[in-house]
Design a protein around this motif. Structure first.
Motif, PDB file in Angstrom:
ATOM      1  N   PHE A  78      -2.439  50.306  80.170  1.00  0.00           N
ATOM      2  CA  PHE A  78      -3.755  50.496  80.804  1.00  0.00           C
ATOM      3  C   PHE A  78      -4.028  49.212  81.577  1.00  0.00           C
ATOM      4  CE2 PHE A  78      -3.852  53.331  77.190  1.00  0.00           C
ATOM      5  CZ  PHE A  78      -4.533  54.445  77.655  1.00  0.00           C
ATOM      6  N   LYS A  79      -4.060  49.290  82.891  1.00  0.00           N
ATOM      7  CA  LYS A  79      -4.199  48.081  83.706  1.00  0.00           C
ATOM      8  C   LYS A  79      -5.593  47.964  84.309  1.00  0.00           C
ATOM      9  CE  LYS A  79      -1.694  45.405  84.287  1.00  0.00           C
ATOM     10  NZ  LYS A  79      -1.431  44.262  83.379  1.00  0.00           N
ATOM     11  N   PRO A  80      -6.258  46.831  84.102  1.00  0.00           N
ATOM     12  CA  PRO A  80      -7.545  46.611  84.778  1.00  0.00           C
ATOM     13  C   PRO A  80      -7.235  45.989  86.138  1.00  0.00           C
ATOM     14  CG  PRO A  80      -7.093  44.828  83.227  1.00  0.00           C
ATOM     15  CD  PRO A  80      -5.860  45.686  83.281  1.00  0.00           C
ATOM     16  N   LEU A 109       7.013  41.507  72.718  1.00  0.00           N
ATOM     17  CA  LEU A 109       7.115  42.106  74.052  1.00  0.00           C
ATOM     18  C   LEU A 109       5.723  42.381  74.583  1.00  0.00           C
ATOM     19  CD1 LEU A 109       8.866  43.597  76.258  1.00  0.00           C
ATOM     20  CD2 LEU A 109       8.515  45.678  74.893  1.00  0.00           C
ATOM     21  N   ARG A 110       5.450  42.024  75.834  1.00  0.00           N
ATOM     22  CA  ARG A 110       4.190  42.396  76.475  1.00  0.00           C
ATOM     23  C   ARG A 110       4.472  43.453  77.547  1.00  0.00           C
ATOM     24  NH1 ARG A 110       0.598  39.717  80.346  1.00  0.00           N
ATOM     25  NH2 ARG A 110       0.745  41.817  81.174  1.00  0.00           N
ATOM     26  N   GLY A 111       3.420  44.180  77.907  1.00  0.00           N
ATOM     27  CA  GLY A 111       3.546  45.172  78.972  1.00  0.00           C
ATOM     28  C   GLY A 111       2.252  45.968  78.997  1.00  0.00           C
ATOM     29  N   SER A 142       3.067  45.292  89.738  1.00  0.00           N
ATOM     30  CA  SER A 142       1.927  44.359  89.691  1.00  0.00           C
ATOM     31  C   SER A 142       2.432  42.970  89.328  1.00  0.00           C
ATOM     32  CB  SER A 142       0.866  44.829  88.682  1.00  0.00           C
ATOM     33  OG  SER A 142       1.411  44.960  87.395  1.00  0.00           O
ATOM     34  N   ASP A 143       1.797  41.970  89.908  1.00  0.00           N
ATOM     35  CA  ASP A 143       2.025  40.552  89.567  1.00  0.00           C
ATOM     36  C   ASP A 143       3.476  40.060  89.689  1.00  0.00           C
ATOM     37  OD1 ASP A 143      -0.682  40.357  89.227  1.00  0.00           O
ATOM     38  OD2 ASP A 143      -0.630  40.103  87.045  1.00  0.00           O
ATOM     39  N   GLY A 144       4.255  40.666  90.598  1.00  0.00           N
ATOM     40  CA  GLY A 144       5.640  40.223  90.805  1.00  0.00           C
ATOM     41  C   GLY A 144       5.724  38.766  91.258  1.00  0.00           C
ATOM     42  N   TYR A 145       4.731  38.314  92.041  1.00  0.00           N
ATOM     43  CA  TYR A 145       4.739  36.943  92.579  1.00  0.00           C
ATOM     44  C   TYR A 145       4.609  35.858  91.515  1.00  0.00           C
ATOM     45  CZ  TYR A 145      -0.128  38.329  92.190  1.00  0.00           C
ATOM     46  OH  TYR A 145      -1.307  38.833  91.714  1.00  0.00           O
ATOM     47  N   GLN A 146       4.235  36.258  90.296  1.00  0.00           N
ATOM     48  CA  GLN A 146       4.128  35.250  89.234  1.00  0.00           C
ATOM     49  C   GLN A 146       5.066  35.562  88.068  1.00  0.00           C
ATOM     50  OE1 GLN A 146      -0.102  35.813  88.541  1.00  0.00           O
ATOM     51  NE2 GLN A 146       0.235  37.119  86.771  1.00  0.00           N
ATOM     52  N   SER A 147       5.966  36.549  88.266  1.00  0.00           N
ATOM     53  CA  SER A 147       6.861  36.945  87.173  1.00  0.00           C
ATOM     54  C   SER A 147       8.194  36.213  87.276  1.00  0.00           C
ATOM     55  CB  SER A 147       7.115  38.454  87.223  1.00  0.00           C
ATOM     56  OG  SER A 147       5.889  39.151  87.111  1.00  0.00           O
ATOM     57  N   SER A 158       1.470  32.389  83.597  1.00  0.00           N
ATOM     58  CA  SER A 158       1.713  33.320  84.705  1.00  0.00           C
ATOM     59  C   SER A 158       0.412  33.550  85.478  1.00  0.00           C
ATOM     60  CB  SER A 158       2.271  34.640  84.175  1.00  0.00           C
ATOM     61  OG  SER A 158       3.389  34.405  83.343  1.00  0.00           O
ATOM     62  N   HIS A 159      -0.617  34.078  84.796  1.00  0.00           N
ATOM     63  CA  HIS A 159      -1.905  34.270  85.467  1.00  0.00           C
ATOM     64  C   HIS A 159      -2.560  32.929  85.776  1.00  0.00           C
ATOM     65  CE1 HIS A 159      -1.068  38.173  83.677  1.00  0.00           C
ATOM     66  NE2 HIS A 159      -1.735  38.672  84.694  1.00  0.00           N
ATOM     67  N   GLY A 160      -2.283  31.925  84.956  1.00  0.00           N
ATOM     68  CA  GLY A 160      -2.890  30.612  85.136  1.00  0.00           C
ATOM     69  C   GLY A 160      -2.474  29.910  86.414  1.00  0.00           C
ATOM     70  N   PRO A 180       6.955  42.468  81.268  1.00  0.00           N
ATOM     71  CA  PRO A 180       6.339  42.697  82.571  1.00  0.00           C
ATOM     72  C   PRO A 180       4.823  42.788  82.512  1.00  0.00           C
ATOM     73  CG  PRO A 180       7.298  44.720  81.723  1.00  0.00           C
ATOM     74  CD  PRO A 180       7.687  43.646  80.762  1.00  0.00           C
ATOM     75  N   CYS A 181       4.201  42.583  83.666  1.00  0.00           N
ATOM     76  CA  CYS A 181       2.750  42.769  83.756  1.00  0.00           C
ATOM     77  C   CYS A 181       2.428  44.200  83.348  1.00  0.00           C
ATOM     78  CB  CYS A 181       2.298  42.491  85.194  1.00  0.00           C
ATOM     79  SG  CYS A 181       0.532  42.737  85.414  1.00  0.00           S
ATOM     80  N   SER A 182       3.080  45.185  83.997  1.00  0.00           N
ATOM     81  CA  SER A 182       2.833  46.581  83.619  1.00  0.00           C
ATOM     82  C   SER A 182       4.125  47.285  83.245  1.00  0.00           C
ATOM     83  CB  SER A 182       2.171  47.394  84.729  1.00  0.00           C
ATOM     84  OG  SER A 182       2.060  46.710  85.907  1.00  0.00           O
ATOM     85  N   VAL A 217       4.013  35.277  78.790  1.00  0.00           N
ATOM     86  CA  VAL A 217       4.660  35.036  80.080  1.00  0.00           C
ATOM     87  C   VAL A 217       5.109  36.368  80.691  1.00  0.00           C
ATOM     88  CG1 VAL A 217       6.579  33.814  81.209  1.00  0.00           C
ATOM     89  CG2 VAL A 217       5.543  32.849  79.162  1.00  0.00           C
ATOM     90  N   GLU A 218       4.891  36.519  82.000  1.00  0.00           N
ATOM     91  CA  GLU A 218       5.334  37.744  82.668  1.00  0.00           C
ATOM     92  C   GLU A 218       6.790  37.626  83.117  1.00  0.00           C
ATOM     93  OE1 GLU A 218       1.161  39.799  83.948  1.00  0.00           O
ATOM     94  OE2 GLU A 218       2.162  38.628  85.510  1.00  0.00           O
ATOM     95  N   VAL A 219       7.591  38.616  82.678  1.00  0.00           N
ATOM     96  CA  VAL A 219       9.036  38.646  82.957  1.00  0.00           C
ATOM     97  C   VAL A 219       9.388  40.051  83.416  1.00  0.00           C
ATOM     98  CG1 VAL A 219      11.340  38.343  81.964  1.00  0.00           C
ATOM     99  CG2 VAL A 219       9.452  36.923  81.141  1.00  0.00           C
TER     100      VAL A 219
HETATM  101 MN    MN Z   1      -0.494  40.583  85.079  1.00  0.00          MN
END
Ligand code: MN
Ligand code: PEP
Length: 341
Positions: A130-132, A125-127, A308-313, A271-273, A101-103, A297-299
């Motif tokens: 600390f979110k900017p 695994l990403r996640g 955050s960023d659900g529209y690209q996950s 995802s962000h791209g 996930p993004c966060s 990749v955001e999953v």
């Molecule tokens: Mn994100």
């Protein structure tokens, strides 16, 4: 300058040349390749007598480094670098897929995402803990609590953890929990942060700033390398252009271009791209076909509920499908997709 040592050069010759370089006020970085050892003499190159280093013991030749970045350049290190961190390997034919996930939002969310991406063949695994965020009113992440949840997800799955660090003050804390420190696009030119991650024992994933040129991106990587950390992964995540239909514009030509100029591995963030779930799988496949060393990749277990960023996950089944297609493309370009056990 690069001081190329002969195959027959002894350890003593190398030590002598390091001392000679340092005596001229330059920093000596020794790169021991499979073919040859080279000493990068980094600093003001116009110092007197630099050419005479060519007559030093065991020296084959002394060459200038033309690129503005030195340690990151292929001129200095012709062989590609593989960056390894736990289950993740990127570079030299190994395609690493970092997914999650993004966060980090809750234990259930991150642990279920970790199991799902692992089952689909992800290598890490990403996640974000600390979110900017663009707005100070948006979800800022669970911070240390999020790092603990990532550690729990790693305990259960063994997957290496990639998570962002936003401040030099947090580098030690994040390094206690993460296998790879992510430097976000907005922080690509935060030079104190680059130096701090350069002193960490963890690998670093350096995202391209949305308005940074490729030279600026590689010079940012140079800060990390010059601070002593050789394990840098570059990440193209899209740049800002006049186009508004996609969140950013994802230049896949960055992959072969950057690979020609640097030995560091380059991964693509579709995802962000793109900023749209339905565009992510096609760009992931295209990235691998273009020779990318990995993907991030955001999953999310339920993207429509993401903080955050659900529209690209992607959801779990979309990610699984994407991985099956990517594995076929990886085979076609003679690369391997997967994780280290
Ligand atoms: Mn994100
Ligand atoms: C992220 O990976 O969630 C992120 C914030 O990415 P970027 O820094 O590329 O915007």
């Amino acid at each position: 300058m690069i001081i190329v040592m002969k195959h027959t050069a002894s350890e003593e010759d190398i030590e002598t040349m390091i001392r000679e370089v340092e005596a001229k006020g330059l920093k000596a970085n020794v790169i021991r390749g499979t073919e040859r050892t080279v000493i990068a003499a980094v600093g003001e190159e116009r110092v007197a007598g630099i050419g005479s280093l060519e007559s030093g013991p065991g020296v084959d030749e002394v060459l200038p480094i033309v690129a503005p970045y030195k340690l990151a350049s292929r001129e200095l290190k012709p062989e590609s670098t593989t960056v390894r961190a736990g289950t993740l390997a990127v570079g030299n034919g190994n395609i690493g897929v970092i997914a999650g996930p993004c966060s980090v939002e809750s234990e259930e969310q991150i642990v279920s995402a970790a199991h799902a991406v692992k089952d689909a063949g992800a290598s890490a695994l990403r996640g974000g803990a600390f979110k900017p965020r663009t707005s100070p009113y948006s979800f800022q992440g669970l911070k240390e609590e999020g790092l603990k949840l990532l550690a729990e997800a790693r305990n259960q799955t063994d997957l290496a953890v990639v998570t962002e660090v936003v401040s030099p003050d947090d580098v030690d804390l994040v390094s206690e929990y993460a296998d790879v420190l992510q430097i976000g696009a907005r922080n690509m030119q935060n030079y104190r942060l680059l130096e701090a991650t350069g002193k960490s024992p963890r690998a670093v994933l350096l995202k391209r700033g949305p308005s940074a040129t490729i030279d600026e991106w590689l010079l940012a990587a140079e800060y990390i390398l010059d601070s002593g950390n050789p394990n840098v992964i570059l990440c193209e995540r899209g740049i800002r252009t006049f186009e508004t239909h996609t969140r950013f514009t994802l230049p896949l030509a960055s992959v072969p271009y950057v690979q020609q100029r640097t030995h560091l591995p380059v991964v693509i963030d579709p995802s962000h791209g793109t900023g749209h779930t339905y565009l992510v799988p096609a760009m992931a496949r295209a990235a691998i076909a273009a020779g990318a060393d990995g993907l991030i990749v955001e999953v999310h277990p339920s993207p429509e509920q993401a903080a955050s960023d659900g529209y690209q996950s992607l959801n779990f089944s979309q990610f699984d499908e994407m991985m099956c297609a990517c594995a076929i493309i990886a085979g076609a370009v003679e690369r391997q997709l997967g994780s280290l056990s």
